[in-house]
Design a protein around this motif. Structure first.
Motif, PDB file in Angstrom:
ATOM      1  N   VAL A 129       0.826  -1.212   0.000  1.00 14.43           N
ATOM      2  CA  VAL A 129       0.000   0.000   0.000  1.00 14.43           C
ATOM      3  C   VAL A 129       0.861   1.264   0.000  1.00 14.43           C
ATOM      4  N   PRO A 130       1.838   1.422   0.916  1.00 14.93           N
ATOM      5  CA  PRO A 130       2.674   2.635   0.862  1.00 14.93           C
ATOM      6  C   PRO A 130       3.455   2.762  -0.453  1.00 14.93           C
ATOM      7  N   LEU A 131       3.953   1.642  -0.986  1.00 13.14           N
ATOM      8  CA  LEU A 131       4.688   1.710  -2.245  1.00 13.14           C
ATOM      9  C   LEU A 131       3.793   2.142  -3.393  1.00 13.14           C
ATOM     10  N   GLY A 132       2.559   1.643  -3.408  1.00 11.32           N
ATOM     11  CA  GLY A 132       1.623   2.051  -4.455  1.00 11.32           C
ATOM     12  C   GLY A 132       1.283   3.534  -4.381  1.00 11.32           C
ATOM     13  N   VAL A 133       1.069   4.036  -3.170  1.00 17.47           N
ATOM     14  CA  VAL A 133       0.791   5.463  -2.994  1.00 17.47           C
ATOM     15  C   VAL A 133       2.014   6.289  -3.393  1.00 17.47           C
ATOM     16  N   PHE A 134       3.188   5.836  -2.977  1.00 15.04           N
ATOM     17  CA  PHE A 134       4.429   6.542  -3.290  1.00 15.04           C
ATOM     18  C   PHE A 134       4.640   6.617  -4.805  1.00 15.04           C
ATOM     19  N   ALA A 135       4.385   5.512  -5.506  1.00 14.31           N
ATOM     20  CA  ALA A 135       4.556   5.509  -6.958  1.00 14.31           C
ATOM     21  C   ALA A 135       3.558   6.439  -7.630  1.00 14.31           C
ATOM     22  N   ALA A 136       2.317   6.458  -7.141  1.00 11.65           N
ATOM     23  CA  ALA A 136       1.297   7.314  -7.754  1.00 11.65           C
ATOM     24  C   ALA A 136       1.607   8.793  -7.571  1.00 11.65           C
ATOM     25  N   THR A 137       2.152   9.155  -6.417  1.00 10.16           N
ATOM     26  CA  THR A 137       2.475  10.567  -6.161  1.00 10.16           C
ATOM     27  C   THR A 137       3.750  11.009  -6.878  1.00 10.16           C
ATOM     28  N   HIS A 138       4.506  10.060  -7.442  1.00  7.64           N
ATOM     29  CA  HIS A 138       5.707  10.383  -8.217  1.00  7.64           C
ATOM     30  C   HIS A 138       5.565   9.823  -9.634  1.00  7.64           C
ATOM     31  N   ARG A 139       4.409   9.977 -10.194  1.00 10.05           N
ATOM     32  CA  ARG A 139       4.113   9.374 -11.488  1.00 10.05           C
ATOM     33  C   ARG A 139       5.094   9.852 -12.569  1.00 10.05           C
ATOM     34  N   GLY A 140       5.656   8.870 -13.284  1.00  8.22           N
ATOM     35  CA  GLY A 140       6.568   9.166 -14.372  1.00  8.22           C
ATOM     36  C   GLY A 140       7.992   9.425 -13.955  1.00  8.22           C
ATOM     37  N   LYS A 141       8.259   9.532 -12.673  1.00  3.96           N
ATOM     38  CA  LYS A 141       9.612   9.801 -12.199  1.00  3.96           C
ATOM     39  C   LYS A 141      10.333   8.481 -11.922  1.00  3.96           C
ATOM     40  N   TRP A 142      11.617   8.598 -11.557  1.00  4.57           N
ATOM     41  CA  TRP A 142      12.393   7.385 -11.346  1.00  4.57           C
ATOM     42  C   TRP A 142      11.867   6.573 -10.167  1.00  4.57           C
ATOM     43  N   GLN A 143      11.280   7.249  -9.157  1.00  8.55           N
ATOM     44  CA  GLN A 143      10.712   6.513  -8.029  1.00  8.55           C
ATOM     45  C   GLN A 143       9.559   5.619  -8.488  1.00  8.55           C
ATOM     46  N   ASP A 144       8.734   6.171  -9.367  1.00 13.19           N
ATOM     47  CA  ASP A 144       7.615   5.396  -9.912  1.00 13.19           C
ATOM     48  C   ASP A 144       8.127   4.219 -10.729  1.00 13.19           C
ATOM     49  N   GLN A 145       9.137   4.443 -11.549  1.00 15.07           N
ATOM     50  CA  GLN A 145       9.686   3.370 -12.375  1.00 15.07           C
ATOM     51  C   GLN A 145      10.287   2.267 -11.519  1.00 15.07           C
ATOM     52  N   LEU A 146      10.955   2.660 -10.416  1.00 13.10           N
ATOM     53  CA  LEU A 146      11.569   1.668  -9.533  1.00 13.10           C
ATOM     54  C   LEU A 146      10.508   0.772  -8.894  1.00 13.10           C
ATOM     55  N   VAL A 147       9.434   1.387  -8.387  1.00 22.11           N
ATOM     56  CA  VAL A 147       8.363   0.603  -7.768  1.00 22.11           C
ATOM     57  C   VAL A 147       7.714  -0.311  -8.796  1.00 22.11           C
ATOM     58  N   ARG A 148       7.530   0.162 -10.009  1.00 16.53           N
ATOM     59  CA  ARG A 148       6.901  -0.656 -11.039  1.00 16.53           C
ATOM     60  C   ARG A 148       7.787  -1.838 -11.430  1.00 16.53           C
ATOM     61  N   VAL A 149       9.096  -1.617 -11.474  1.00 18.36           N
ATOM     62  CA  VAL A 149      10.020  -2.721 -11.788  1.00 18.36           C
ATOM     63  C   VAL A 149       9.996  -3.763 -10.667  1.00 18.36           C
ATOM     64  N   LEU A 150      10.007  -3.300  -9.414  1.00 23.42           N
ATOM     65  CA  LEU A 150       9.946  -4.228  -8.285  1.00 23.42           C
ATOM     66  C   LEU A 150       8.641  -5.024  -8.305  1.00 23.42           C
ATOM     67  N   SER A 151       7.546  -4.350  -8.606  1.00 22.70           N
ATOM     68  CA  SER A 151       6.254  -5.032  -8.658  1.00 22.70           C
ATOM     69  C   SER A 151       6.227  -6.056  -9.783  1.00 22.70           C
ATOM     70  N   LEU A 152       6.764  -5.670 -10.930  1.00 22.00           N
ATOM     71  CA  LEU A 152       6.789  -6.594 -12.068  1.00 22.00           C
ATOM     72  C   LEU A 152       7.629  -7.818 -11.757  1.00 22.00           C
ATOM     73  N   ALA A 153       8.772  -7.608 -11.102  1.00 21.01           N
ATOM     74  CA  ALA A 153       9.635  -8.740 -10.744  1.00 21.01           C
ATOM     75  C   ALA A 153       8.953  -9.646  -9.730  1.00 21.01           C
ATOM     76  N   GLY A 154       8.337  -9.042  -8.721  1.00 24.17           N
ATOM     77  CA  GLY A 154       7.666  -9.845  -7.705  1.00 24.17           C
ATOM     78  C   GLY A 154       6.488 -10.624  -8.232  1.00 24.17           C
ATOM     79  N   TYR A 155       5.857 -10.109  -9.292  1.00 26.30           N
ATOM     80  CA  TYR A 155       4.652 -10.759  -9.819  1.00 26.30           C
ATOM     81  C   TYR A 155       4.953 -11.769 -10.925  1.00 26.30           C
ATOM     82  N   SER A 156       6.059 -11.557 -11.655  1.00 27.46           N
ATOM     83  CA  SER A 156       6.311 -12.381 -12.838  1.00 27.46           C
ATOM     84  C   SER A 156       7.374 -13.455 -12.629  1.00 27.46           C
ATOM     85  N   VAL A 157       8.339 -13.225 -11.746  1.00 30.30           N
ATOM     86  CA  VAL A 157       9.369 -14.237 -11.508  1.00 30.30           C
ATOM     87  C   VAL A 157       8.732 -15.440 -10.803  1.00 30.30           C
ATOM     88  N   PRO A 158       8.994 -16.661 -11.252  1.00 34.74           N
ATOM     89  CA  PRO A 158       8.386 -17.843 -10.622  1.00 34.74           C
ATOM     90  C   PRO A 158       8.669 -17.903  -9.123  1.00 34.74           C
TER      91      PRO A 158
END
Length: 349
Positions: A129-158
């Protein structure tokens, strides 16, 4: 002074009773449909439960005798009727895998999954929840990209790869966490079973050495499952927050001079609470359904491992009982979500 007549007194509204009746009927039909579908699939599977019991070398007379005892000579609809009759009496049959009543088996293995899933969902929600809020408040910035990469890795890696790498690094190399199982072998079977939740049982018994060992073994699998849940929850939180931050009331709050913290947490975040409840409930239900791969990697004697073993053996009594439990879990979580909606959103009252 005249007293009011019986006819003049207002009768209580029947709407709540009708709504409750419709809800109960819907729940019953859902469970019935789930059981019927599972029963039919179980009967058409190319697995023979009789062979699982008698073995491939049994003589034909023994095979036929066991088949008659299981009622497999009856029509499919008759078999399902007998199953429902026994179910209404609280009898889910006996498991081929253990020879015990299915009710006893599920009561034995489910607390292990409950303990693991509860720790994982707390961790996943607290981070997601805090990471999602943090990414939304920094939309398009490197903080947002970092959270999205972490989320993608956590969701897609077996998840089984995470489990094996975690055991290799944090257990074998660094020795920071416990290995496989729920507790060290020195404490296995020593903690009196009250609830089946090993942390709680060891605390109630005052055995803090066993408590520490159980916690030591829980940290790694719960963290891996929590990472998987965090990825899903953070993505959905970011999406919900972006939708709210683009609303006019947020612009109005900023024009009034409110701080960014107040705008985000007091106004925008409060409006996504109801949606988040559904997301967290679904994630928790998925974990309770059985984190099969993690339970297999960590030799965790839980509900998912029991269901998988029963499926491979063609043990339909155990499978049907497990499916019933899964259905009740999701129905219960939906009812809990509905109740919490009324607490957090006055419009639903």
């Amino acid at each position: 002074m005249s007293t009011p007549t019986l006819a003049a007194r207002p009768w209580p509204s029947a709407a709540p009773l009708a709504a409750t009746a419709r809800k109960l009927i819907s729940i019953a039909l859902t469970l019935l449909g789930l059981l019927a579908l599972t029963f039919v699939i179980g009967r058409v599977m190319p697995l023979d439960p009789v062979l699982s019991i008698v073995g491939p070398d049994a003589d034909p007379s023994t095979y036929d005798q066991v088949r008659l005892q299981l009622g497999l000579d009856q029509p499919l609809l008759t078999q399902f009727g007998y199953y429902l009759r026994d179910l209404l009496h609280g009898d889910l049959g006996r498991a081929i895998l253990t020879g015990n009543p299915v009710v006893d088996d599920i009561a034995r293995v489910f607390p292990a999954t409950l303990e693991l899933a509860s720790a994982a969902i707390v961790l996943g929600t607290a981070l997601g929840v805090p990471l999602g809020v943090f990414a939304a408040t920094h939309r398009g910035k490197w903080q947002d990209q970092l959270v999205r990469v972490l989320s993608l890795a956590g969701y897609s890696v077996p998840i089984f790869w995470f489990g094996m790498m975690g055991l290799l690094v944090f257990y074998a190399w660094l020795d920071w966490v416990g290995g496989v199982g729920r507790v060290a072998l020195a404490f296995d079977g020593l903690v009196p079973r009250r609830t089946g939740l090993l942390l709680l049982d060891s605390a109630l018994a005052g055995d803090w050495a066993a408590f520490g060992s159980a916690l030591h073994h829980l940290v790694l699998p719960a963290s891996i499952l929590g990472l998987h849940s965090m990825a899903y929850i953070s993505r959905m939180t970011r999406s919900f927050m972006l939708a709210q931050l683009s609303q006019e009331y947020v612009l109005t709050a900023r024009v009034k001079g409110l701080s960014e913290r107040e705008v985000v947490w007091r106004h925008a975040f409060r409006n996504i609470l109801v949606q988040l409840l559904t997301i967290v409930a679904l994630a928790y239900g998925g974990l309770l359904e059985g984190a099969v791969l993690i339970e297999t990697v960590f030799a965790w004697p839980g509900f998912g491992q029991y269901l998988t073993s029963s499926l491979l053996l063609g043990d339909m009594n155990a499978v049907m009982g497990s499916v019933l439990v899964i259905g009740l879990i999701f129905i219960g979580l939906n009812l809990l979500s509905d109740a919490l909606y009324r607490v957090f959103d006055p419009r639903t009252r």
